[in-house]
Design a protein around this motif. Sequence first.
Motif, PDB file in Angstrom:
ATOM      1  N   UNK A  50     -55.089 -76.462  49.539  1.00 56.78           N
ATOM      2  CA  UNK A  50     -54.137 -77.073  48.610  1.00 56.78           C
ATOM      3  C   UNK A  50     -52.526 -76.744  48.814  1.00 56.78           C
ATOM      4  N   UNK A  51     -51.887 -77.645  49.138  1.00 57.36           N
ATOM      5  CA  UNK A  51     -50.519 -77.705  49.349  1.00 57.36           C
ATOM      6  C   UNK A  51     -49.441 -78.231  48.150  1.00 57.36           C
ATOM      7  N   UNK A  52     -48.802 -77.492  47.818  1.00 52.39           N
ATOM      8  CA  UNK A  52     -47.543 -77.951  47.088  1.00 52.39           C
ATOM      9  C   UNK A  52     -46.373 -77.998  47.635  1.00 52.39           C
ATOM     10  N   UNK A  53     -45.615 -78.964  47.943  1.00 52.46           N
ATOM     11  CA  UNK A  53     -44.274 -79.246  49.045  1.00 52.46           C
ATOM     12  C   UNK A  53     -43.376 -79.929  48.220  1.00 52.46           C
ATOM     13  N   UNK A  54     -41.989 -79.351  48.343  1.00 48.34           N
ATOM     14  CA  UNK A  54     -40.981 -79.916  47.733  1.00 48.34           C
ATOM     15  C   UNK A  54     -40.144 -80.748  48.777  1.00 48.34           C
ATOM     16  N   UNK A  55     -40.323 -82.081  48.773  1.00 54.65           N
ATOM     17  CA  UNK A  55     -39.280 -82.841  50.076  1.00 54.65           C
ATOM     18  C   UNK A  55     -38.188 -83.515  49.095  1.00 54.65           C
ATOM     19  N   UNK A  56     -37.242 -84.122  50.124  1.00 53.58           N
ATOM     20  CA  UNK A  56     -36.116 -84.907  50.017  1.00 53.58           C
ATOM     21  C   UNK A  56     -36.540 -86.346  49.246  1.00 53.58           C
ATOM     22  N   UNK A  57     -37.557 -86.800  50.044  1.00 53.92           N
ATOM     23  CA  UNK A  57     -37.846 -88.291  49.978  1.00 53.92           C
ATOM     24  C   UNK A  57     -39.322 -88.296  49.695  1.00 53.92           C
ATOM     25  N   UNK A  66     -43.440 -79.997  56.344  1.00 49.60           N
ATOM     26  CA  UNK A  66     -42.618 -81.321  56.084  1.00 49.60           C
ATOM     27  C   UNK A  66     -41.443 -80.984  55.056  1.00 49.60           C
ATOM     28  N   UNK A  67     -41.620 -79.832  54.335  1.00 47.05           N
ATOM     29  CA  UNK A  67     -40.561 -79.718  53.380  1.00 47.05           C
ATOM     30  C   UNK A  67     -40.648 -78.083  53.077  1.00 47.05           C
ATOM     31  N   UNK A  68     -39.939 -77.711  51.647  1.00 44.89           N
ATOM     32  CA  UNK A  68     -40.210 -76.672  51.224  1.00 44.89           C
ATOM     33  C   UNK A  68     -41.371 -76.312  50.757  1.00 44.89           C
ATOM     34  N   UNK A  69     -42.265 -75.214  51.093  1.00 40.83           N
ATOM     35  CA  UNK A  69     -43.659 -74.849  50.597  1.00 40.83           C
ATOM     36  C   UNK A  69     -43.527 -74.061  49.140  1.00 40.83           C
ATOM     37  N   UNK A  70     -43.977 -74.716  48.436  1.00 41.60           N
ATOM     38  CA  UNK A  70     -44.058 -74.084  46.986  1.00 41.60           C
ATOM     39  C   UNK A  70     -45.472 -73.248  46.732  1.00 41.60           C
ATOM     40  N   UNK A  71     -46.586 -73.865  47.190  1.00 46.17           N
ATOM     41  CA  UNK A  71     -47.645 -73.188  47.003  1.00 46.17           C
ATOM     42  C   UNK A  71     -48.791 -73.408  48.108  1.00 46.17           C
ATOM     43  N   UNK A  72     -49.638 -72.626  48.426  1.00 44.73           N
ATOM     44  CA  UNK A  72     -50.837 -72.853  49.482  1.00 44.73           C
ATOM     45  C   UNK A  72     -51.887 -72.068  49.216  1.00 44.73           C
ATOM     46  N   UNK A  73     -53.141 -72.817  48.909  1.00 44.15           N
ATOM     47  CA  UNK A  73     -54.530 -72.033  48.888  1.00 44.15           C
ATOM     48  C   UNK A  73     -55.456 -72.723  49.866  1.00 44.15           C
ATOM     49  N   UNK A  74     -56.480 -72.114  50.155  1.00 46.24           N
ATOM     50  CA  UNK A  74     -57.421 -72.331  51.254  1.00 46.24           C
ATOM     51  C   UNK A  74     -58.733 -71.696  50.932  1.00 46.24           C
ATOM     52  N   UNK A  75     -59.789 -72.388  51.306  1.00 47.59           N
ATOM     53  CA  UNK A  75     -61.151 -71.706  50.975  1.00 47.59           C
ATOM     54  C   UNK A  75     -62.119 -72.295  52.021  1.00 47.59           C
ATOM     55  N   UNK A  76     -62.959 -71.108  52.569  1.00 47.39           N
ATOM     56  CA  UNK A  76     -64.078 -71.806  53.485  1.00 47.39           C
ATOM     57  C   UNK A  76     -65.363 -71.166  53.047  1.00 47.39           C
ATOM     58  N   UNK A  77     -66.616 -72.006  52.701  1.00 49.59           N
ATOM     59  CA  UNK A  77     -67.748 -71.419  52.026  1.00 49.59           C
ATOM     60  C   UNK A  77     -68.934 -71.910  53.046  1.00 49.59           C
TER      61      UNK A  77
END
Length: 326
Positions: free
Chosen positions: A96-103, A158-169
Motif C-alpha cells: 500500500x502506497x500513499x503519494x502526494x502528486x501535483x496532478x 512519481x511524487x512525494x511518498x507519504x506512506x508505504x507498507x508491504x506484506x508477504x505471506x
Amino acid sequence: MPYEHHTDSHPPTRGSRGRTRALAAAGLLVALLATGACAASSDGGGQGLSSAADDKAAAPAAGGAGAKDAEKSAAGASSAPKPGSAVAVHVIRTARLGIEVKSVPKAVAAARATTEGAGGLVAEENTERIDDTHEVSHLVLRVPQDEYAEVLSDLAGTGKLLSRTSDAKDVTGQVVDVESRIATQRASVARVRDLMDKAEKLTDVVTLEGELSRRQADLESLLAQQKSLKDRTTLATITLDLNEPEAQAKDPEEDGTGFLDALGGGWDAFVTVLRWITVAIGATAPFLAAAALLALLWRLVRGRRPSWRRTTPEEATEPAQAPPAP
C-alpha cells in the motif's frame, strides 16, 4: 559289540509352536500398522480418511460390486510430493502506497501505463474532487510477482511518498494441501460413479446419487479455493492512494489594492444593493396594489353619497320665507 550312534529327532512341542505363531502375528501387526500410517499420510490428512470411510459405507449399498476396483483407485489417489522432490514456493504479496502528486489525472495515467507495461491490470479506480480545491484517487493494481518490486519502486518515485507498507505471506503448505485434497476428492467421486454404474437396486442408486452430490459439492469448494490461491499467488496486489496538496488561501495584504480593484468592488456593491431593492419592491408590490385599490374604492363610494345637513328644532318651526320678488 560295535557302538551304534542313534540320533533322536524330537518333534516340536506345543510351547515352541505357540511362540512361533505369536512372533509371526506380531510381525504381521507391525506391517499392517506401518502400511496404514503411510496410506493415511498420502491421503492428505482427514479428507482422505473421511473419503475412505465414506467409500466403505457406500460399497455395501451397491451389494459389494466394484469393491476391488475401489481399493485399486484408492491406492493411486495420493498426489503428495515424494520426499526430496522440489516444491514450488507460493507467496501472496500485498503493498500500500500513499503519494502526494501535483496532478492526480497525470499520476493516474502514469500508474496505469506502468502497470499495463509490466503485464498487470487496474482492478479498481475511484477518483473524486474534494471541495473544488484538489483531487484524490484510489487505485488497486494487480501485477505479476516477477515485476512486483520494480513496479513498486516506479510508483513510489512519481511524487512525494507519504506512506508505504508491504506484506508477504507464504502459503505453500496451503496450496499443496488443497491440491492433495482435490486429487483425493476426484478419486472419491470416480469411485462413487463406478459403484452407481454397477448398482442394480433402485434404493442403492438413490443413496449413491446423494453421496455423489455431496462429494461433488466438496470438490467444487476445493477447486474454488485453489483458484483463489492461484490468483493471489500469481498476481501481487498494490493499493495506491494519490492526492494533491490542498490549495492555500492568499493573504489579502500580499496583493495591493488598485483603482480597478476598488472600481470592481464598488460595482459589485452597487449591483448587490440594486438587487436587494428590486427584491424589496417585488415583495411589497402586492400589498401596495391592494392598498391603492382600496383607496380608489373609498373615493368612489364617498363621491356618490348624497349631501345632507342636520337641522335644529328652531329652524324646523320657522315658516319658510317667500323668495324675494324679482
